[in-house]
Motif scaffolding. Sequence first.
Motif, PDB file in Angstrom:
ATOM      1  N   UNK A   1       0.838  -1.211   0.000  1.00 55.95           N
ATOM      2  CA  UNK A   1       0.000   0.000   0.000  1.00 55.95           C
ATOM      3  C   UNK A   1       0.872   1.261   0.000  1.00 55.95           C
ATOM      4  N   UNK A   2       1.855   1.314   0.902  1.00 56.40           N
ATOM      5  CA  UNK A   2       2.665   2.531   1.008  1.00 56.40           C
ATOM      6  C   UNK A   2       3.536   2.720  -0.239  1.00 56.40           C
ATOM      7  N   UNK A   3       4.140   1.633  -0.735  1.00 62.47           N
ATOM      8  CA  UNK A   3       5.008   1.793  -1.910  1.00 62.47           C
ATOM      9  C   UNK A   3       4.199   2.248  -3.115  1.00 62.47           C
ATOM     10  N   UNK A   4       3.001   1.734  -3.238  1.00 67.42           N
ATOM     11  CA  UNK A   4       2.220   2.114  -4.416  1.00 67.42           C
ATOM     12  C   UNK A   4       1.857   3.604  -4.347  1.00 67.42           C
ATOM     13  N   UNK A   5       1.499   4.103  -3.145  1.00 65.78           N
ATOM     14  CA  UNK A   5       1.215   5.549  -3.008  1.00 65.78           C
ATOM     15  C   UNK A   5       2.476   6.382  -3.232  1.00 65.78           C
TER      16      UNK A   5
ATOM     17  N   UNK B   1       3.235   6.478  -6.908  1.00 65.43           N
ATOM     18  CA  UNK B   1       2.236   7.296  -7.612  1.00 65.43           C
ATOM     19  C   UNK B   1       2.557   8.783  -7.461  1.00 65.43           C
ATOM     20  N   UNK B   2       3.067   9.171  -6.276  1.00 71.71           N
ATOM     21  CA  UNK B   2       3.334  10.588  -6.008  1.00 71.71           C
ATOM     22  C   UNK B   2       4.794  10.976  -6.258  1.00 71.71           C
ATOM     23  N   UNK B   3       5.569  10.085  -6.835  1.00 72.82           N
ATOM     24  CA  UNK B   3       6.971  10.399  -7.144  1.00 72.82           C
ATOM     25  C   UNK B   3       7.807  10.690  -5.906  1.00 72.82           C
ATOM     26  N   UNK B   4       7.577   9.940  -4.838  1.00 77.58           N
ATOM     27  CA  UNK B   4       8.300  10.183  -3.588  1.00 77.58           C
ATOM     28  C   UNK B   4       9.662   9.489  -3.610  1.00 77.58           C
TER      29      UNK B   4
ATOM     30  N   UNK C   1      12.818   9.536   4.035  1.00 80.24           N
ATOM     31  CA  UNK C   1      12.525  10.382   2.875  1.00 80.24           C
ATOM     32  C   UNK C   1      13.747  11.280   2.647  1.00 80.24           C
ATOM     33  N   UNK C   2      14.714  10.808   1.852  1.00 79.00           N
ATOM     34  CA  UNK C   2      15.988  11.539   1.732  1.00 79.00           C
ATOM     35  C   UNK C   2      15.823  12.946   1.162  1.00 79.00           C
ATOM     36  N   UNK C   3      14.761  13.212   0.395  1.00 81.85           N
ATOM     37  CA  UNK C   3      14.627  14.546  -0.223  1.00 81.85           C
ATOM     38  C   UNK C   3      13.642  15.451   0.514  1.00 81.85           C
ATOM     39  N   UNK C   4      13.280  15.062   1.725  1.00 82.50           N
ATOM     40  CA  UNK C   4      12.330  15.864   2.502  1.00 82.50           C
ATOM     41  C   UNK C   4      12.906  17.259   2.760  1.00 82.50           C
ATOM     42  N   UNK C   5      12.091  18.295   2.489  1.00 82.69           N
ATOM     43  CA  UNK C   5      12.609  19.662   2.686  1.00 82.69           C
ATOM     44  C   UNK C   5      12.231  20.230   4.054  1.00 82.69           C
ATOM     45  N   UNK C   6      11.436  19.481   4.824  1.00 83.18           N
ATOM     46  CA  UNK C   6      11.148  19.898   6.205  1.00 83.18           C
ATOM     47  C   UNK C   6      11.677  18.789   7.128  1.00 83.18           C
ATOM     48  N   UNK C   7      11.736  19.074   8.426  1.00 79.71           N
ATOM     49  CA  UNK C   7      12.226  18.039   9.352  1.00 79.71           C
ATOM     50  C   UNK C   7      11.138  16.980   9.545  1.00 79.71           C
ATOM     51  N   UNK C   8      11.565  15.812  10.038  1.00 82.15           N
ATOM     52  CA  UNK C   8      10.575  14.758  10.321  1.00 82.15           C
ATOM     53  C   UNK C   8       9.603  15.211  11.424  1.00 82.15           C
ATOM     54  N   UNK C   9      10.086  16.057  12.325  1.00 84.19           N
ATOM     55  CA  UNK C   9       9.204  16.538  13.395  1.00 84.19           C
ATOM     56  C   UNK C   9       8.100  17.419  12.805  1.00 84.19           C
ATOM     57  N   UNK C  10       8.503  18.252  11.848  1.00 83.44           N
ATOM     58  CA  UNK C  10       7.514  19.107  11.162  1.00 83.44           C
ATOM     59  C   UNK C  10       6.533  18.212  10.379  1.00 83.44           C
ATOM     60  N   UNK C  11       7.081  17.191   9.748  1.00 82.25           N
ATOM     61  CA  UNK C  11       6.225  16.266   8.989  1.00 82.25           C
ATOM     62  C   UNK C  11       5.177  15.626   9.916  1.00 82.25           C
TER      63      UNK C  11
ATOM     64  N   UNK D   1      -2.488  10.111   2.501  1.00 77.50           N
ATOM     65  CA  UNK D   1      -2.235  11.435   3.115  1.00 77.50           C
ATOM     66  C   UNK D   1      -0.740  11.673   3.269  1.00 77.50           C
ATOM     67  N   UNK D   2      -0.026  10.662   3.756  1.00 78.17           N
ATOM     68  CA  UNK D   2       1.426  10.814   3.950  1.00 78.17           C
ATOM     69  C   UNK D   2       2.105  11.126   2.614  1.00 78.17           C
ATOM     70  N   UNK D   3       1.741  10.387   1.574  1.00 74.34           N
ATOM     71  CA  UNK D   3       2.378  10.596   0.257  1.00 74.34           C
ATOM     72  C   UNK D   3       2.086  12.004  -0.254  1.00 74.34           C
ATOM     73  N   UNK D   4       0.860  12.456  -0.072  1.00 74.70           N
ATOM     74  CA  UNK D   4       0.521  13.819  -0.543  1.00 74.70           C
ATOM     75  C   UNK D   4       1.347  14.871   0.190  1.00 74.70           C
ATOM     76  N   UNK D   5       1.471  14.702   1.503  1.00 71.46           N
ATOM     77  CA  UNK D   5       2.220  15.706   2.288  1.00 71.46           C
ATOM     78  C   UNK D   5       3.703  15.668   1.913  1.00 71.46           C
ATOM     79  N   UNK D   6       4.266  14.475   1.844  1.00 69.38           N
ATOM     80  CA  UNK D   6       5.703  14.382   1.513  1.00 69.38           C
ATOM     81  C   UNK D   6       5.932  14.938   0.103  1.00 69.38           C
ATOM     82  N   UNK D   7       5.028  14.629  -0.827  1.00 67.84           N
ATOM     83  CA  UNK D   7       5.196  15.113  -2.219  1.00 67.84           C
ATOM     84  C   UNK D   7       5.264  16.639  -2.254  1.00 67.84           C
TER      85      UNK D   7
END
Length: 424
Positions: free
Chosen positions: A325-329, A332-335, A352-362, A411-417
Amino acid sequence: MTPMTDSSTSLWATRLRQNQGIRSLMEDLGQVTGHPDEILLGGGNPAHIPEVEEIFAECFRILGEDPSLRSLLGDYQAPIGNDRFRSLAAEYLSPHFGSNLTKDQIAFFNGSQNAYSYLLNIHSGYMKDGSFKKILLPIVPEYIGYADQSIEENAFLAKNPEVIKTGNHRFRYALNKTDFDLSEVGSVALSRPTNPTGNVLSNADIDWMEERTKKKSIPLLIDLAYGNPFPNLIGSEDPINYNEGRTLSLSFSKIGLPGVRLGIIISNPETIEILSSYAAVGNLAVGNLGVYMMEILFQKNILPHLSKNILRPFYDKKRELAISIFESEFQKHGIDYEIHDPMGGFFLWIRFPSLSVSNHKLYHLCKDKRLFIVSGHYFFPGLNSDFSHTKDCIRLTYCRKEEELARGAHILAEIVASHQAKSQ
Ligand SMILES: Cc1ncc(COP(=O)(O)O)c(C=O)c1O
């Protein structure tokens, strides 16, 4: 209310108040409102499995009709359990740990968390000889619940782990053997399987460490909350045995009884005796319900069947489902993502190596959408060097229903994207 002042609040209390890891996680669990949009991928609650719940309900029926109910409700145990229960546990657990255990090697606590709050303070802080000893976490990330248990500040020690790429979108942490220094160390602690990563350290690696700890009489604490013999979520790795020099902890929580609060410690008689002093001071006594349930479960030899035929297949299936489920999302969102090899336990550790915010913010962005996850930054106590994983990893549980996992993944994929560095 009279405000707390600097002269009425100890340094320890001040430090406890500042630390938000395990408290934030458990408060998230307790603040669940039951709103249909809530997605609870944060805490370490086991799944509710009807077949398992029926077994425990049957224990309750037996206890309810037993004349010993009066004693269960109306009598204190000894601080770490009455001899009858300790002897029973020693006899039952001996073959599971390849050892001839005796009752003076067994202690019961109100959950293994409760036991650790004593164990870690026996083996860290200022020693009788005046030295200051630390708790080495041989691989971080490590269990969030240890982080704030030491009464002394700066009691943890950790080095960057080795990071091994194991496949497309997969990696694994391994023991950093080049930097294994025991000079300041009073004990070595690890969970197996590891919460949060699902890593299961090999017996060969544990033996390698033990060769070194034994030479300095440093105890090795192995937390088996998800390990053998129950719930035994250790993938294809071999079980852990008991040897002199090891302190093992077991828990009834991850088999499905977190509300009962029973933890079992196996160690040498001297450590157990110190634990008994601590328990008397801190708890008076272990609660009765867990040990009475244990008596039934051990005497009927229910837990091996439960672990092998119900829990393990259930969590294996859940894990595969969650990953797909998570990999497919994510795809789909190019994460940009990497998942730690999930070898055991019931969590996914995702980077998420390309995350532009901290994991705490996420974490906060997800919480705003009623999705609960755990920020990875809490899981590195004692690590003082720079390590990108402290800022870009999260933990989530796959114990929840398929529909909830699917909503959470979306939701997670949308936010990370929407918070990835531009190159993605
Ligand atoms: C690795 C690990 N150890 C210990 C505990 C504490 O469990 P309990 O106090 O419920 O036995 C937990 C709970 O999540 C855990 O994940």
